[in-house]
Scaffold this motif. Sequence first.
Motif, mmCIF file in Angstrom:
data_model
loop_
_atom_site.group_PDB
_atom_site.id
_atom_site.type_symbol
_atom_site.label_atom_id
_atom_site.label_comp_id
_atom_site.label_asym_id
_atom_site.label_seq_id
_atom_site.Cartn_x
_atom_site.Cartn_y
_atom_site.Cartn_z
ATOM 1 N N GLU A 52 0.823 -1.214 0.000
ATOM 2 C CA GLU A 52 0.000 0.000 0.000
ATOM 3 C C GLU A 52 0.859 1.267 0.000
ATOM 4 O O GLU A 52 0.354 2.365 0.208
ATOM 5 N N ARG A 53 2.176 1.092 -0.250
ATOM 6 C CA ARG A 53 3.119 2.199 -0.306
ATOM 7 C C ARG A 53 3.255 2.919 1.026
ATOM 8 O O ARG A 53 3.449 4.130 1.100
ATOM 9 N N LYS A 54 3.187 2.171 2.106
ATOM 10 C CA LYS A 54 3.411 2.720 3.439
ATOM 11 C C LYS A 54 4.813 2.325 3.919
ATOM 12 O O LYS A 54 5.222 1.177 3.761
ATOM 13 N N TYR A 77 4.317 5.255 8.232
ATOM 14 C CA TYR A 77 4.092 6.539 7.580
ATOM 15 C C TYR A 77 3.346 6.308 6.269
ATOM 16 O O TYR A 77 3.817 5.571 5.394
ATOM 17 N N ASP A 78 2.147 6.912 6.150
ATOM 18 C CA ASP A 78 1.315 6.803 4.954
ATOM 19 C C ASP A 78 1.502 8.068 4.133
ATOM 20 O O ASP A 78 1.057 9.150 4.504
ATOM 21 N N ARG A 79 2.158 7.934 2.943
ATOM 22 C CA ARG A 79 2.447 9.107 2.132
ATOM 23 C C ARG A 79 1.183 9.711 1.547
ATOM 24 O O ARG A 79 1.110 10.925 1.327
ATOM 25 N N GLU A 80 0.183 8.905 1.285
ATOM 26 C CA GLU A 80 -1.033 9.413 0.656
ATOM 27 C C GLU A 80 -1.835 10.280 1.625
ATOM 28 O O GLU A 80 -2.309 11.358 1.273
ATOM 29 N N THR A 81 -2.003 9.824 2.839
ATOM 30 C CA THR A 81 -2.778 10.594 3.830
ATOM 31 C C THR A 81 -1.896 11.517 4.670
ATOM 32 O O THR A 81 -2.413 12.404 5.368
ATOM 33 N N GLY A 82 -0.596 11.284 4.638
ATOM 34 C CA GLY A 82 0.313 12.070 5.462
ATOM 35 C C GLY A 82 0.209 11.742 6.935
ATOM 36 O O GLY A 82 0.670 12.507 7.782
ATOM 37 N N GLN A 83 -0.367 10.587 7.240
ATOM 38 C CA GLN A 83 -0.586 10.215 8.647
ATOM 39 C C GLN A 83 0.584 9.376 9.145
ATOM 40 O O GLN A 83 1.049 8.466 8.469
ATOM 41 N N ASP A 108 -0.994 14.164 12.161
ATOM 42 C CA ASP A 108 -1.341 14.460 10.778
ATOM 43 C C ASP A 108 -0.118 15.005 10.047
ATOM 44 O O ASP A 108 0.935 15.241 10.644
ATOM 45 N N SER A 109 -0.281 15.221 8.753
ATOM 46 C CA SER A 109 0.864 15.591 7.935
ATOM 47 C C SER A 109 1.381 16.983 8.260
ATOM 48 O O SER A 109 2.566 17.264 8.089
#
Length: 718
Positions: A52-54, A77-83, A108-109
């Motif tokens: 999932e690219r995390k 670290y989730d690049r899509e959500t910035g979380q 949050d990001s």
Amino acid sequence: MRRFVPLLLTSALALSAPATLVAQSTPAQPQGAETQEEPALLVADKVFITPERKLVAEGNVEAFQGDIKLSAQRVTYDRETGQLTLEGPIRIDQGGQTTLLADSGQLDSGIQNGLLIGARMVFDQQVQIASVQAKRAAGRYTQFSKVSATSCHVCANGKPPLWQIRARRVTHDQLEQQLYFEGAQLRVLDYPVFYFPYLRLPDPTLDRATGFLVPSIRSTSQLGTGVQVPYFIKLGDHKDLTLTPYVSGNTTTLGYRYRQAFVNGRIQLDGAYTRDDIQPDQDRGYLFANGWFNLKNDYRLTFQVQTASDDAYLVDYGLPDPDRLRSELSLERIKRDTAFKTSLIHYKTLRESENQDEIPSRVFDLNYEKRFFPGALGGEVRLAFIGHAHERTSDADIVGRDIARATFDAEWLRSWTFASGLRADVTLGASVDTFNIRHDSNFPSQVTRSTPRAALTLRYPMTRREQSGAVQFLEPIAQIGWTHVSDTDVPNDESTFQEFDQGNLLALSRFPAEDQREDGATGVVGLNWARYGAGGWQALATVGQVFRADADPNFTLTSGLQGTSSDLLIAGQIQTNNGWSLGGRGLIDNDFSFVKAELRGAWTNEVARISGSYIWQEPDPAENIVDEISEIWLVGRYQVDQNWLTNAQARYDLGQSEPIRLGLGVTYRNECVQVNMSVSRRFTSTSTIEPSTEFGFTLSLTGYSVESGGKTYKRTCS
């Protein structure tokens, strides 16, 4: 195998980075310039990227950036959500000042909002705030819910700390370094004591903040029981004001202290304004001020002000109580070969036996000395000018005498050391004194005199080394001296109290000031001895006596210098390697009895210290000593255990067989509280001062009200 991955992990680390610390450590940026972020280093047992690219780091995860260290069991670290998701236990350390602990968390990001579950923040390893959860907002505020704050040791078995502050909510402002409590309860052993709807306390990492300081309870036999509540006001980075109301049944007092630091100096003012029942309908108070300023060309300006409304005020309120108040303004410059000092001094006597109008209350002094090292003559040449003037407020004849004096002095000194080890010191000099005397019909109004002088001093130092490693030193001394005072018809106003000790044994004039000088031929014999042991033992001794052709009537009875042969001076000091030290000095007359003696001693180890002194002096009407002086002082402390400390002091008049002052204090201290209790009794009395007893009590919560520096001991949970 642990993996090291450099990356910008600002999002994870900014949670614990106080904005004030970032601002202090980052130079000012021009407007519009981009802020350079420090690179971070991530260390973990395993680092990988999921389908999932995390980005996932797990197993002993540690991240470093600047002075910030983050530890967690797993970071995602989730690049899509910035979380950013943290799984604990989580620990974030900020330069050893702030530590944040949590079970889990999410950010949050923008790092402006976040949530930590089971959060606990520790300030400066002193105060800890435990909460159910913590929220991060605006990159500045951390808000804790359902909070318990304490600096006491917290037991895992659920035993309540000695004290704690329970609150519905606490907000930590990292920029202002303040803690804001809502719905706060102060609990002692989990029992509610005080309730505060709102309460503000400084972050323990903040050095100075406006607010209340540690209150104290003071009870005296004259003023009754009262409370002192200091309030500190921060007026800026370099100045502050402390106001201390003191209220009891018999007094209403406002104390104050103002401090200010300048680039080149400091000032401090301490004082109080009082209305009390001791002197009804009278304004009472005091002011003590001091300061210094470094000026151009290495000059230094200093000042001191001491004033009180009446003779008894300082004693009544337990303040420092000198027998004379001294105010002074001085300017000085000290360099390698020159020394300059001038001062204006004012004295206010508090002695019952003195009349303010008849003491020299206004004094002017000027001293200048210059050293030269002439190659042709060898040795050292000293030139000096000394100016002095003092005035009394009385204009009456004799008792209102005023004097002004100017002294010019020149002196040449040279030493030779011969092959045999003999050392010879030669002194040649002369001085001219001119006096202006007013309001005294017993002396002429103008006097000018000259005083040539010469001395030859011989020393023969010898040393011996013992098999144990100790070194002994032995030095016989002999001196022949001569002075001639052309005119002795001047009053003795400055040299009324004389001392004979090791410091002036070889002086050609043993008077403390230049208004009086010794006249005629003198001889001195003496002996210095010392032993320095390898284990730290040390012993020193001096014996000496002065002989003169003619007796000087201006020396007092107990000075030890009356007659053609002085009393025998003996002085010594012993210091051991197990904490003992003892020093003494005495004058023995021709009947082998002491005229004057003093003894000082001390003993110390890791848990105890005791020191004391004893003085004895015969009556001397010339020094206004009517009765024999025989007094002993004792001061001691004892560390009973890890938490309890006791101290005591005593001053006793052996001649009158009565105490002068007694005191006892007890201190309890652990990691989160300090309690001081004291009692003292002053037994002396005058027409304006009565004997009094004083009790004192203070309670401090360590971490908020006082620092917990030094060695502290935590309570056990058993």
